[in-house]
Design a protein around this motif. Structure first.
Motif, mmCIF file in Angstrom:
data_model
loop_
_atom_site.group_PDB
_atom_site.id
_atom_site.type_symbol
_atom_site.label_atom_id
_atom_site.label_comp_id
_atom_site.label_asym_id
_atom_site.label_seq_id
_atom_site.Cartn_x
_atom_site.Cartn_y
_atom_site.Cartn_z
ATOM 1 N N THR A 11 0.833 -1.191 0.000
ATOM 2 C CA THR A 11 0.000 0.000 0.000
ATOM 3 C C THR A 11 0.870 1.244 0.000
ATOM 4 O OG1 THR A 11 -0.119 0.137 2.400
ATOM 5 C CG2 THR A 11 -1.816 -1.211 1.283
ATOM 6 N N GLU A 12 0.254 2.368 -0.258
ATOM 7 C CA GLU A 12 0.967 3.632 -0.217
ATOM 8 C C GLU A 12 1.496 3.905 1.189
ATOM 9 O OE1 GLU A 12 0.208 8.232 -1.624
ATOM 10 O OE2 GLU A 12 -1.146 6.656 -2.293
ATOM 11 N N SER A 13 0.731 3.517 2.207
ATOM 12 C CA SER A 13 1.155 3.682 3.592
ATOM 13 C C SER A 13 2.417 2.869 3.884
ATOM 14 C CB SER A 13 0.024 3.267 4.544
ATOM 15 O OG SER A 13 0.430 3.337 5.878
ATOM 16 N N ALA A 14 2.466 1.627 3.400
ATOM 17 C CA ALA A 14 3.648 0.787 3.595
ATOM 18 C C ALA A 14 4.849 1.372 2.861
ATOM 19 C CB ALA A 14 3.377 -0.634 3.122
ATOM 20 N N ALA A 15 4.637 1.824 1.633
ATOM 21 C CA ALA A 15 5.735 2.405 0.859
ATOM 22 C C ALA A 15 6.294 3.647 1.545
ATOM 23 C CB ALA A 15 5.252 2.745 -0.549
ATOM 24 N N CYS A 59 13.293 -11.931 -5.369
ATOM 25 C CA CYS A 59 12.433 -11.197 -6.281
ATOM 26 C C CYS A 59 12.227 -9.813 -5.683
ATOM 27 C CB CYS A 59 11.080 -11.886 -6.433
ATOM 28 S SG CYS A 59 11.203 -13.514 -7.183
ATOM 29 N N ILE A 60 12.316 -8.791 -6.521
ATOM 30 C CA ILE A 60 12.161 -7.417 -6.057
ATOM 31 C C ILE A 60 10.840 -6.877 -6.581
ATOM 32 C CG2 ILE A 60 13.113 -5.082 -6.137
ATOM 33 C CD1 ILE A 60 15.883 -6.400 -6.470
ATOM 34 N N PHE A 61 10.072 -6.273 -5.673
ATOM 35 C CA PHE A 61 8.794 -5.669 -6.013
ATOM 36 C C PHE A 61 8.886 -4.183 -5.704
ATOM 37 C CE2 PHE A 61 8.061 -10.053 -4.881
ATOM 38 C CZ PHE A 61 7.274 -10.501 -5.931
ATOM 39 N N GLU A 62 8.309 -3.360 -6.569
ATOM 40 C CA GLU A 62 8.330 -1.923 -6.337
ATOM 41 C C GLU A 62 6.923 -1.370 -6.507
ATOM 42 O OE1 GLU A 62 10.697 2.116 -7.736
ATOM 43 O OE2 GLU A 62 11.272 0.175 -8.560
ATOM 44 N N ASN A 63 6.479 -0.634 -5.489
ATOM 45 C CA ASN A 63 5.187 0.049 -5.524
ATOM 46 C C ASN A 63 5.350 1.407 -4.864
ATOM 47 O OD1 ASN A 63 4.136 -3.092 -4.811
ATOM 48 N ND2 ASN A 63 3.118 -2.083 -6.503
ATOM 49 N N ASP A 84 0.806 -3.798 4.168
ATOM 50 C CA ASP A 84 0.271 -2.511 4.594
ATOM 51 C C ASP A 84 1.036 -2.049 5.833
ATOM 52 O OD1 ASP A 84 -1.363 -0.271 4.696
ATOM 53 O OD2 ASP A 84 -3.099 -1.324 5.520
ATOM 54 N N PHE A 85 0.977 -0.780 6.129
ATOM 55 C CA PHE A 85 1.521 -0.259 7.379
ATOM 56 C C PHE A 85 0.385 0.435 8.087
ATOM 57 C CE2 PHE A 85 3.602 2.865 10.112
ATOM 58 C CZ PHE A 85 4.452 2.030 10.809
ATOM 59 N N VAL A 86 0.104 -0.004 9.313
ATOM 60 C CA VAL A 86 -1.028 0.544 10.065
ATOM 61 C C VAL A 86 -0.538 1.219 11.333
ATOM 62 C CG1 VAL A 86 -2.716 -1.085 9.138
ATOM 63 C CG2 VAL A 86 -1.430 -1.696 11.168
ATOM 64 N N ARG A 87 -1.197 2.306 11.665
ATOM 65 C CA ARG A 87 -0.932 3.041 12.906
ATOM 66 C C ARG A 87 -2.195 2.939 13.742
ATOM 67 N NH1 ARG A 87 3.632 6.493 11.909
ATOM 68 N NH2 ARG A 87 4.021 6.656 9.681
ATOM 69 N N MET A 89 -3.731 2.768 18.080
ATOM 70 C CA MET A 89 -3.436 3.269 19.425
ATOM 71 C C MET A 89 -2.445 2.381 20.167
ATOM 72 S SD MET A 89 -6.936 4.969 20.801
ATOM 73 C CE MET A 89 -6.132 5.410 22.308
ATOM 74 N N VAL A 90 -2.467 1.078 19.898
ATOM 75 C CA VAL A 90 -1.581 0.148 20.594
ATOM 76 C C VAL A 90 -0.206 0.046 19.950
ATOM 77 C CG1 VAL A 90 -3.422 -1.226 21.593
ATOM 78 C CG2 VAL A 90 -2.538 -1.810 19.336
ATOM 79 N N GLY A 91 -0.025 0.669 18.787
ATOM 80 C CA GLY A 91 1.271 0.644 18.128
ATOM 81 C C GLY A 91 1.135 0.679 16.623
ATOM 82 N N SER A 92 2.261 0.722 15.956
ATOM 83 C CA SER A 92 2.326 0.754 14.502
ATOM 84 C C SER A 92 3.100 -0.458 14.020
ATOM 85 C CB SER A 92 3.032 2.023 14.032
ATOM 86 O OG SER A 92 2.373 3.162 14.512
ATOM 87 N N ALA A 93 2.681 -0.995 12.873
ATOM 88 C CA ALA A 93 3.360 -2.191 12.371
ATOM 89 C C ALA A 93 3.013 -2.435 10.910
ATOM 90 C CB ALA A 93 2.957 -3.412 13.191
ATOM 91 N N PHE A 94 3.896 -3.174 10.252
ATOM 92 C CA PHE A 94 3.560 -3.682 8.927
ATOM 93 C C PHE A 94 2.564 -4.814 9.123
ATOM 94 C CE2 PHE A 94 7.711 -1.799 7.934
ATOM 95 C CZ PHE A 94 7.371 -1.081 6.795
ATOM 96 N N ARG A 95 1.584 -4.887 8.244
ATOM 97 C CA ARG A 95 0.582 -5.951 8.297
ATOM 98 C C ARG A 95 0.557 -6.646 6.940
ATOM 99 N NH1 ARG A 95 -4.745 -4.002 10.475
ATOM 100 N NH2 ARG A 95 -3.620 -4.323 12.416
ATOM 101 N N VAL A 96 0.565 -7.969 6.966
ATOM 102 C CA VAL A 96 0.534 -8.765 5.745
ATOM 103 C C VAL A 96 -0.871 -9.326 5.565
ATOM 104 C CG1 VAL A 96 1.507 -10.743 4.528
ATOM 105 C CG2 VAL A 96 2.958 -9.392 6.069
#
Length: 113
Positions: A11-15, A59-63, A84-87, A89-96
């Motif tokens: 996602t754009e957030s993850a990038a 393998c390399i992926f670009e978004n 994705d990258f989510v923010r 209240m309990v924290g922020s993390a990459f989510r698959v």
């Protein structure tokens, strides 16, 4: 597995978060490495790291201007996934968001197929 089903999107957030991490490290040609290993409470676990080295089995992926590298073995378990990258209240993390996972743990860091 078809070529389309082996794609991994971010996602754009993850990038944006990947770009922030790379900027804070000050290292050019660095990518987010996503790897799957055995373990975790559900059988497999996701591992994230920054890496500037690749092998012939990667393998390399670009978004959205960010790059992510995934090895062939992990890609077999991640094909069709979205990172994705989510923010929250309990924290922020990459989510698959992995369509191959039949179940996952509560925190989302491990899964089974």
């Amino acid at each position: 597995m078809t070529e389309a089903s082996r794609q991994v999107q971010m996602t754009e957030s993850a990038a944006k978060r990947i770009q922030e991490l790379i900027a804070s490290e000050g290292a050019a040609n660095t990518m987010l490495r996503l790897q799957v290993s055995g373990g975790g409470c559900s059988g497999f676990q996701y591992e994230f790291s920054l890496d500037s080295d690749t092998t012939d089995e990667d393998c390399i992926f670009e978004n959205h201007g960010a790059k992510m590298v995934i090895d062939e073995v992990s890609l077999d378990l991640l094909g069709g996934a979205e990172i994705d990258f989510v923010r929250e209240m309990v924290g922020s993390a990459f989510r698959v968001n992995n369509p191959n996972a039949t179940s996952s743990c509560g925190c989302g860091s491990s899964f089974s197929i």
